[in-house]
Design a protein around this motif. Structure first.
Motif, PDB file in Angstrom:
ATOM      1  N   MET A  77      13.371  37.013  50.990  1.00 31.63           N
ATOM      2  CA  MET A  77      14.044  36.269  51.793  1.00 31.63           C
ATOM      3  C   MET A  77      13.070  34.925  51.809  1.00 31.63           C
ATOM      4  O   MET A  77      12.277  34.813  51.825  1.00 31.63           O
ATOM      5  N   PRO A  78      13.939  33.596  51.344  1.00 35.55           N
ATOM      6  CA  PRO A  78      13.442  32.473  51.129  1.00 35.55           C
ATOM      7  C   PRO A  78      12.707  31.987  52.546  1.00 35.55           C
ATOM      8  O   PRO A  78      13.037  32.362  53.619  1.00 35.55           O
ATOM      9  N   ARG A  79      11.630  31.195  52.499  1.00 34.27           N
ATOM     10  CA  ARG A  79      10.765  30.609  53.604  1.00 34.27           C
ATOM     11  C   ARG A  79      11.791  29.419  54.130  1.00 34.27           C
ATOM     12  O   ARG A  79      12.310  28.711  53.176  1.00 34.27           O
ATOM     13  N   LYS A  80      11.604  29.031  55.392  1.00 36.61           N
ATOM     14  CA  LYS A  80      12.407  27.823  55.586  1.00 36.61           C
ATOM     15  C   LYS A  80      11.701  26.789  55.432  1.00 36.61           C
ATOM     16  O   LYS A  80      10.513  26.709  55.478  1.00 36.61           O
ATOM     17  N   LYS A  81      12.448  25.661  55.041  1.00 40.29           N
ATOM     18  CA  LYS A  81      11.803  24.374  54.838  1.00 40.29           C
ATOM     19  C   LYS A  81      11.222  23.667  56.060  1.00 40.29           C
ATOM     20  O   LYS A  81      12.008  23.644  57.030  1.00 40.29           O
ATOM     21  N   SER A  82      10.221  23.269  56.096  1.00 36.14           N
ATOM     22  CA  SER A  82       9.396  22.862  57.202  1.00 36.14           C
ATOM     23  C   SER A  82       9.774  21.136  57.370  1.00 36.14           C
ATOM     24  O   SER A  82       9.141  20.330  56.557  1.00 36.14           O
ATOM     25  N   VAL A  83      10.470  20.644  58.161  1.00 33.19           N
ATOM     26  CA  VAL A  83      10.923  19.267  58.434  1.00 33.19           C
ATOM     27  C   VAL A  83       9.782  18.766  59.064  1.00 33.19           C
ATOM     28  O   VAL A  83       9.293  17.389  59.112  1.00 33.19           O
ATOM     29  N   LYS A  84       8.931  19.515  59.961  1.00 33.19           N
ATOM     30  CA  LYS A  84       7.543  18.939  60.496  1.00 33.19           C
ATOM     31  C   LYS A  84       6.642  18.618  59.400  1.00 33.19           C
ATOM     32  O   LYS A  84       5.945  17.363  59.634  1.00 33.19           O
ATOM     33  N   HIS A  85       6.315  19.388  58.580  1.00 36.50           N
ATOM     34  CA  HIS A  85       5.604  19.138  57.735  1.00 36.50           C
ATOM     35  C   HIS A  85       5.842  17.876  56.789  1.00 36.50           C
ATOM     36  O   HIS A  85       4.974  16.906  56.370  1.00 36.50           O
ATOM     37  N   SER A  86       7.201  17.803  56.510  1.00 39.86           N
ATOM     38  CA  SER A  86       7.647  16.460  55.725  1.00 39.86           C
ATOM     39  C   SER A  86       7.491  15.320  56.567  1.00 39.86           C
ATOM     40  O   SER A  86       7.136  14.234  55.833  1.00 39.86           O
ATOM     41  N   ALA A  87       7.561  15.177  57.945  1.00 40.85           N
ATOM     42  CA  ALA A  87       7.520  14.049  58.693  1.00 40.85           C
ATOM     43  C   ALA A  87       5.936  13.826  58.637  1.00 40.85           C
ATOM     44  O   ALA A  87       5.443  12.525  58.461  1.00 40.85           O
ATOM     45  N   ASP A  88       4.862  15.014  58.823  1.00 37.22           N
ATOM     46  CA  ASP A  88       3.543  14.767  58.511  1.00 37.22           C
ATOM     47  C   ASP A  88       3.143  13.951  57.399  1.00 37.22           C
ATOM     48  O   ASP A  88       2.322  13.020  57.128  1.00 37.22           O
ATOM     49  N   ASP A  89       3.855  14.757  56.322  1.00 35.13           N
ATOM     50  CA  ASP A  89       3.511  13.959  55.049  1.00 35.13           C
ATOM     51  C   ASP A  89       3.782  12.415  54.779  1.00 35.13           C
ATOM     52  O   ASP A  89       3.164  11.778  54.106  1.00 35.13           O
ATOM     53  N   PHE A  90       4.892  12.277  55.318  1.00 37.35           N
ATOM     54  CA  PHE A  90       5.473  10.668  55.405  1.00 37.35           C
ATOM     55  C   PHE A  90       4.565   9.889  56.131  1.00 37.35           C
ATOM     56  O   PHE A  90       4.162   9.013  55.466  1.00 37.35           O
ATOM     57  N   LYS A  91       3.977  10.293  57.156  1.00 38.71           N
ATOM     58  CA  LYS A  91       3.101   9.536  58.104  1.00 38.71           C
ATOM     59  C   LYS A  91       1.656   9.345  57.167  1.00 38.71           C
ATOM     60  O   LYS A  91       1.210   8.337  57.358  1.00 38.71           O
ATOM     61  N   THR A  92       1.339  10.467  56.491  1.00 39.98           N
ATOM     62  CA  THR A  92       0.227  10.250  55.524  1.00 39.98           C
ATOM     63  C   THR A  92       0.530   9.242  54.532  1.00 39.98           C
ATOM     64  O   THR A  92      -0.533   8.518  54.219  1.00 39.98           O
ATOM     65  N   GLU A  93       1.566   9.162  53.962  1.00 41.58           N
ATOM     66  CA  GLU A  93       1.778   8.291  52.751  1.00 41.58           C
ATOM     67  C   GLU A  93       1.929   6.819  53.413  1.00 41.58           C
ATOM     68  O   GLU A  93       1.448   5.818  52.735  1.00 41.58           O
ATOM     69  N   VAL A  94       2.480   6.844  54.740  1.00 46.60           N
ATOM     70  CA  VAL A  94       2.457   5.249  55.102  1.00 46.60           C
ATOM     71  C   VAL A  94       1.141   4.755  55.284  1.00 46.60           C
ATOM     72  O   VAL A  94       0.582   3.530  55.048  1.00 46.60           O
ATOM     73  N   ASN A  95       0.170   5.577  55.787  1.00 42.94           N
ATOM     74  CA  ASN A  95      -1.140   5.446  56.077  1.00 42.94           C
ATOM     75  C   ASN A  95      -2.095   5.168  54.801  1.00 42.94           C
ATOM     76  O   ASN A  95      -2.778   3.863  54.729  1.00 42.94           O
ATOM     77  N   LYS A  96      -1.436   5.682  53.720  1.00 42.31           N
ATOM     78  CA  LYS A  96      -2.102   5.345  52.258  1.00 42.31           C
ATOM     79  C   LYS A  96      -1.695   3.771  51.937  1.00 42.31           C
ATOM     80  O   LYS A  96      -2.479   3.057  51.245  1.00 42.31           O
ATOM     81  N   ILE A  97      -0.318   3.540  52.153  1.00 47.72           N
ATOM     82  CA  ILE A  97      -0.004   2.282  51.994  1.00 47.72           C
ATOM     83  C   ILE A  97      -0.497   1.299  52.669  1.00 47.72           C
ATOM     84  O   ILE A  97      -0.752   0.287  52.071  1.00 47.72           O
ATOM     85  N   THR A  98      -0.571   1.173  53.996  1.00 48.14           N
ATOM     86  CA  THR A  98      -1.356   0.260  54.914  1.00 48.14           C
ATOM     87  C   THR A  98      -2.951   0.211  54.322  1.00 48.14           C
ATOM     88  O   THR A  98      -3.107  -0.905  54.455  1.00 48.14           O
ATOM     89  N   SER A  99      -3.375   1.282  54.286  1.00 50.10           N
ATOM     90  CA  SER A  99      -4.883   1.212  53.676  1.00 50.10           C
ATOM     91  C   SER A  99      -5.002   0.447  52.543  1.00 50.10           C
ATOM     92  O   SER A  99      -6.010  -0.284  52.462  1.00 50.10           O
ATOM     93  N   PHE A 100      -4.046   0.640  51.796  1.00 46.59           N
ATOM     94  CA  PHE A 100      -4.143   0.215  50.346  1.00 46.59           C
ATOM     95  C   PHE A 100      -3.911  -1.360  50.553  1.00 46.59           C
ATOM     96  O   PHE A 100      -4.841  -2.117  50.116  1.00 46.59           O
TER      97      PHE A 100
END
Length: 196
Positions: free
Chosen positions: A1-24
């Motif tokens: 059975m496939p694992r459920k996609k983690s929306v929580k993980h996607s939200a965390d990844d997004f925040k990490t990427e936003v932090n990279k953009i602002t740091s850049f």
């Protein structure tokens, strides 16, 4: 059975990427000419939009993947309980790509796949994010296309009478950071309400 996609993980990844953009932006803007800082902010809003678009697609894929009854509620078609991420993405994008026209277009797209009371629709519809989402979309479009219609939409979204470029507006008074922080708050909202 496939694992459920983690929306929580996607939200965390997004925040990490936003932090990279602002740091850049913070690290490379020092010592640059005013024009270069404007260009950097033009590119940053395009990148921020790309990351947000990715979050919305991932969240929608996750919503369908986690509970196919959400899709059944909007289509009147019963789907199997377990669909792969790829199948869910195909149901959302078809043979094209994920796209939406502004905040209202995003809400309409979300409502095509999940019920009106779904946590994604509820989060995106919050008045606290309305201005941010409208500015994100219009400023990205103006930065990417520089057309007269995209300029008019951006001017309307920021409440100005004139605008030379998205970057020229975003680089002043911490405006880019404000938009970025609001989008991170929206991602936190989604994270808090997502089951996985």
């Amino acid at each position: 059975m496939p694992r459920k996609k983690s929306v929580k993980h996607s939200a965390d990844d997004f925040k990490t990427e936003v932090n990279k953009i602002t740091s850049f932006l913070a690290s490379v803007s020092t010592g640059q000419t005013d024009e270069h800082v404007t260009w950097l902010h033009n590119y940053a809003i395009i990148r921020l939009y790309k990351e947000f678009e990715g979050l919305m697609l991932d969240a929608l894929v996750g919503a369908v993947n986690n509970d196919t009854s959400t899709l059944a509620a909007t289509t009147d078609v019963e789907f199997p309980q377990h669909l792969t991420d790829e199948v869910c993405e195909f149901l959302i994008t078809g043979t094209g790509y994920f796209d939406f026209k502004g905040r209202s277009g995003l809400i309409k797209t979300l409502k095509s796949f999940v019920p009106d009371a779904h946590y994604l629709v509820t989060a995106v519809k919050k008045p606290a994010y309305k201005t941010t989402l409208e500015q994100l979309t219009t400023l990205r479009n103006f930065a990417a296309h520089e057309s007269s219609s995209s300029k008019r939409a951006a001017i309307e979204a920021i409440g100005a009478t004139r605008l030379s470029s998205s970057g020229s507006w975003l680089k002043r008074q911490g405006r880019f950071t404000t938009i970025a922080n609001q989008l991170k708050a929206l991602a936190t909202d989604i994270h808090a309400n997502a089951p996985y």
